[in-house]
Design a protein around this motif. Sequence first.
Motif, PDB file in Angstrom:
ATOM      1  N   TYR A   1      59.044  28.082  -3.616  1.00 26.03           N
ATOM      2  CA  TYR A   1      60.368  28.992  -3.601  1.00 26.03           C
ATOM      3  C   TYR A   1      61.225  28.225  -4.529  1.00 26.03           C
ATOM      4  O   TYR A   1      61.846  28.728  -4.869  1.00 26.03           O
ATOM      5  N   LEU A   2      60.728  27.338  -5.247  1.00 29.93           N
ATOM      6  CA  LEU A   2      60.936  26.678  -6.650  1.00 29.93           C
ATOM      7  C   LEU A   2      60.981  27.640  -7.730  1.00 29.93           C
ATOM      8  O   LEU A   2      62.199  27.373  -8.186  1.00 29.93           O
TER       9      LEU A   2
ATOM     10  N   TYR B   1      64.221  28.592 -10.092  1.00 30.20           N
ATOM     11  CA  TYR B   1      64.816  26.866 -10.540  1.00 30.20           C
ATOM     12  C   TYR B   1      63.969  26.996 -12.616  1.00 30.20           C
ATOM     13  O   TYR B   1      64.684  26.067 -13.013  1.00 30.20           O
ATOM     14  N   GLY B   2      62.382  26.935 -11.877  1.00 30.11           N
ATOM     15  CA  GLY B   2      61.699  26.957 -13.085  1.00 30.11           C
ATOM     16  C   GLY B   2      61.643  25.298 -13.106  1.00 30.11           C
ATOM     17  O   GLY B   2      61.798  25.033 -14.293  1.00 30.11           O
ATOM     18  N   VAL B   3      61.182  25.125 -12.206  1.00 29.61           N
ATOM     19  CA  VAL B   3      61.498  23.216 -12.068  1.00 29.61           C
ATOM     20  C   VAL B   3      59.930  22.719 -13.243  1.00 29.61           C
ATOM     21  O   VAL B   3      58.900  23.859 -12.569  1.00 29.61           O
ATOM     22  N   GLN B   4      60.117  22.434 -13.542  1.00 28.84           N
ATOM     23  CA  GLN B   4      58.829  21.498 -14.448  1.00 28.84           C
ATOM     24  C   GLN B   4      57.897  20.696 -13.896  1.00 28.84           C
ATOM     25  O   GLN B   4      56.609  20.586 -14.094  1.00 28.84           O
ATOM     26  N   PHE B   5      58.964  19.976 -13.981  1.00 27.44           N
ATOM     27  CA  PHE B   5      58.508  18.455 -13.477  1.00 27.44           C
ATOM     28  C   PHE B   5      57.659  17.596 -12.084  1.00 27.44           C
ATOM     29  O   PHE B   5      58.639  18.129 -11.107  1.00 27.44           O
TER      30      PHE B   5
ATOM     31  N   SER C   1      51.057  27.350 -10.831  1.00 26.26           N
ATOM     32  CA  SER C   1      52.025  27.651 -12.281  1.00 26.26           C
ATOM     33  C   SER C   1      52.578  29.190 -12.731  1.00 26.26           C
ATOM     34  O   SER C   1      51.591  30.190 -12.380  1.00 26.26           O
ATOM     35  N   TYR C   2      54.112  29.593 -12.227  1.00 25.64           N
ATOM     36  CA  TYR C   2      54.046  30.377 -11.416  1.00 25.64           C
ATOM     37  C   TYR C   2      54.879  31.205 -13.487  1.00 25.64           C
ATOM     38  O   TYR C   2      55.340  30.184 -13.791  1.00 25.64           O
ATOM     39  N   HIS C   3      54.663  32.698 -13.513  1.00 23.33           N
ATOM     40  CA  HIS C   3      55.265  33.092 -14.916  1.00 23.33           C
ATOM     41  C   HIS C   3      56.304  32.534 -15.437  1.00 23.33           C
ATOM     42  O   HIS C   3      57.571  32.735 -14.539  1.00 23.33           O
ATOM     43  N   ASP C   4      56.622  32.163 -16.369  1.00 26.93           N
ATOM     44  CA  ASP C   4      57.718  31.994 -17.272  1.00 26.93           C
ATOM     45  C   ASP C   4      57.927  29.944 -16.515  1.00 26.93           C
ATOM     46  O   ASP C   4      59.400  29.706 -16.513  1.00 26.93           O
ATOM     47  N   ALA C   5      57.106  29.298 -15.256  1.00 26.92           N
ATOM     48  CA  ALA C   5      57.076  28.144 -14.661  1.00 26.92           C
ATOM     49  C   ALA C   5      55.723  27.224 -14.893  1.00 26.92           C
ATOM     50  O   ALA C   5      55.318  27.140 -13.293  1.00 26.92           O
ATOM     51  N   PRO C   6      55.573  27.398 -16.521  1.00 27.30           N
ATOM     52  CA  PRO C   6      54.535  26.283 -15.832  1.00 27.30           C
ATOM     53  C   PRO C   6      54.909  25.174 -15.638  1.00 27.30           C
ATOM     54  O   PRO C   6      55.763  24.642 -15.573  1.00 27.30           O
ATOM     55  N   LEU C   7      53.874  24.234 -14.156  1.00 29.02           N
ATOM     56  CA  LEU C   7      54.130  23.229 -13.550  1.00 29.02           C
ATOM     57  C   LEU C   7      53.341  21.817 -14.621  1.00 29.02           C
ATOM     58  O   LEU C   7      52.019  22.015 -14.709  1.00 29.02           O
ATOM     59  N   LYS C   8      54.699  20.936 -14.653  1.00 32.55           N
ATOM     60  CA  LYS C   8      53.829  19.559 -15.259  1.00 32.55           C
ATOM     61  C   LYS C   8      53.376  18.763 -14.175  1.00 32.55           C
ATOM     62  O   LYS C   8      53.840  18.194 -13.358  1.00 32.55           O
ATOM     63  N   ARG C   9      52.448  19.221 -14.129  1.00 35.55           N
ATOM     64  CA  ARG C   9      51.566  17.960 -12.496  1.00 35.55           C
ATOM     65  C   ARG C   9      51.601  16.651 -12.822  1.00 35.55           C
ATOM     66  O   ARG C   9      50.576  16.427 -13.717  1.00 35.55           O
ATOM     67  N   ILE C  10      52.469  15.158 -12.302  1.00 33.74           N
ATOM     68  CA  ILE C  10      51.670  14.473 -12.914  1.00 33.74           C
ATOM     69  C   ILE C  10      51.043  13.633 -11.535  1.00 33.74           C
ATOM     70  O   ILE C  10      51.567  13.540  -9.866  1.00 33.74           O
ATOM     71  N   ALA C  11      49.873  12.639 -11.579  1.00 32.57           N
ATOM     72  CA  ALA C  11      48.947  12.210 -10.712  1.00 32.57           C
ATOM     73  C   ALA C  11      50.131  11.023 -10.296  1.00 32.57           C
ATOM     74  O   ALA C  11      51.031  10.209 -11.282  1.00 32.57           O
ATOM     75  N   SER C  12      49.778  10.114  -9.327  1.00 30.48           N
ATOM     76  CA  SER C  12      50.626   9.241  -8.560  1.00 30.48           C
ATOM     77  C   SER C  12      49.225   8.227  -9.273  1.00 30.48           C
ATOM     78  O   SER C  12      47.922   7.982  -8.640  1.00 30.48           O
TER      79      SER C  12
ATOM     80  N   MET D   1      44.358  19.748 -15.217  1.00 34.54           N
ATOM     81  CA  MET D   1      45.069  20.037 -14.166  1.00 34.54           C
ATOM     82  C   MET D   1      46.388  18.475 -14.406  1.00 34.54           C
ATOM     83  O   MET D   1      47.197  19.291 -13.254  1.00 34.54           O
ATOM     84  N   MET D   2      46.810  17.794 -14.933  1.00 35.27           N
ATOM     85  CA  MET D   2      47.725  17.052 -14.822  1.00 35.27           C
ATOM     86  C   MET D   2      47.959  17.053 -15.801  1.00 35.27           C
ATOM     87  O   MET D   2      48.216  16.805 -17.413  1.00 35.27           O
TER      88      MET D   2
END
Length: 517
Positions: free
Chosen positions: A161-162, A183-187, A219-230, A251-252
């Motif tokens: 969705y984001l 929106y291109g959310v990264q974090f 991660s989608y085109h132009d929206a690489p996701l920066k995953r943060i582990a708990s 992965m993180m």
Amino acid sequence: MKKQLLTAFIACFALAASAQKAVLSLDADRANIKINPNIYGMFSEHLGRGIYGGIWVPKDAKVEKQGRIRMDVVEALRKIQIPNLRWPGGCFADEYHWMDGIGDPAKRPKMVNTNWGGVTEDNSFGTNEFMQLCHLLHTQPYISGNMGSGTVQEMSNWVEYLNFDGASPMTKLRKEDGVDKPYGVQFFGIGNESWGCGGNMTPEFYVDQFRRYATFAKSYHDAPLKRIASGANSDDYHWTEVLMKGIPHNMMWGISLHYYTIPTGNWGKKGSATKFSEQEYFNTMKNCLHMEDLVTRHSAIMDKYDPQKKVALVVDEWGVWTDAEPGTNPSFLYQQNSMRDALIAATTLNIFNNHADRVRMANLAQTVNVLQSLILTKGDQMILTPTYYVFELYKKHQGAKLIPLHLISPAYTMGGKTIDAVNGSASIDSTGKMHISLVNLDAEKANPITIDLAHTKYVKVNGEILDAKAVTSVNTFEAPDNVKTTGFTDYKLSGDAGNQVLSVNLPAHSVVMLEVN
């Protein structure tokens, strides 16, 4: 050059030892690590009056608004250039179902905030309202995903969705909500405090769950996701070890760390935000300085598995936590903010700056009306706290290169215990200006400091200071300017060009920012 610096440092050490003065030696030639602006991030949880009543106000509120977003709060935060904002939690994140917070606000289902007072929320502030807030703030969103009570598909759908720009059910839903482009959310956080309110998991179980959830947080085109582990709670080094060993590093983007300064060290009776003795103040500062040990030791574990430092240490909850103000709902965590809190903020930011090789993101808890806030509101009134002014001073470090330093500090002793009275950090910006932030933690005693500027060409100094009559001083709605920054001139630059010494007198309980060019 290194031999000359060492000789100068030894001479300064001898001077400090004999005079009990602080001495700072800077190695500007080794300024090659960038202080990530994201270290200066904020955190706003659905908690008390943080969102509802702080940022998101009633339609009939007598303040300037865009929609229901309070603009005097936005403008104050813009001024200090906050780089990112974490939302919706916190513990709230793992009971938040994002689809309840989109669509027509009048048709959104209500929910009970079981973590913070059992209050009912109408979900009128959801994903698109948060993204509008970030747009107004000119800041990056940092979203915490629900792993505790949410499904893999729910998290996957939220990211779609984001961030997805093609034809899909979630894209269709977003467009129906009036948002054409992603929106291109990264974090994006994969759970929060999974060792506690986020599920009471073991680190081994969390690793397996992270790998599963992260696989479908795409991660989608132009929206690489920066995953943060708990990550870890305070000094749970085993948690960090298990995560670094068990989660593929590609992965993180980062691992979180949470640590709060508790004045008394007792979670049951934390202490007052405004009424405390010098002994309690000293103990608070000692607890604050524990952050240095935490960052150092967690970083060492990360270095073992990631010597190239690709994985960031993300201290996404930090600050002072006191008892709630008398007469307020204790579950809303509303507390005043004193000069003591400003000193905690400045000291902690110095620690993060000096560990910029590994600490690349942090989030103060919290932004408005909760815990160590930058801003307090009451009706149509708004005040800036002493902590706010620290972030205003320190914004000069954002994106600059860290200058390695050697600092010898006089002791601050009380009750048979000792801490360093003075701490600091330094950076050099893209224009070549040097910024030196200094903190004197001593509640009663001024501390002179000698700064060795040998082998530099700096000839001009400007200073700003944040101080107050006492460490208990606060800003109130009746007197909003008790504690604020002013110009600072109690320094002297001496010596020949290329061999200067900067002598500075740090008042008791003060924060000083020097610009040297």
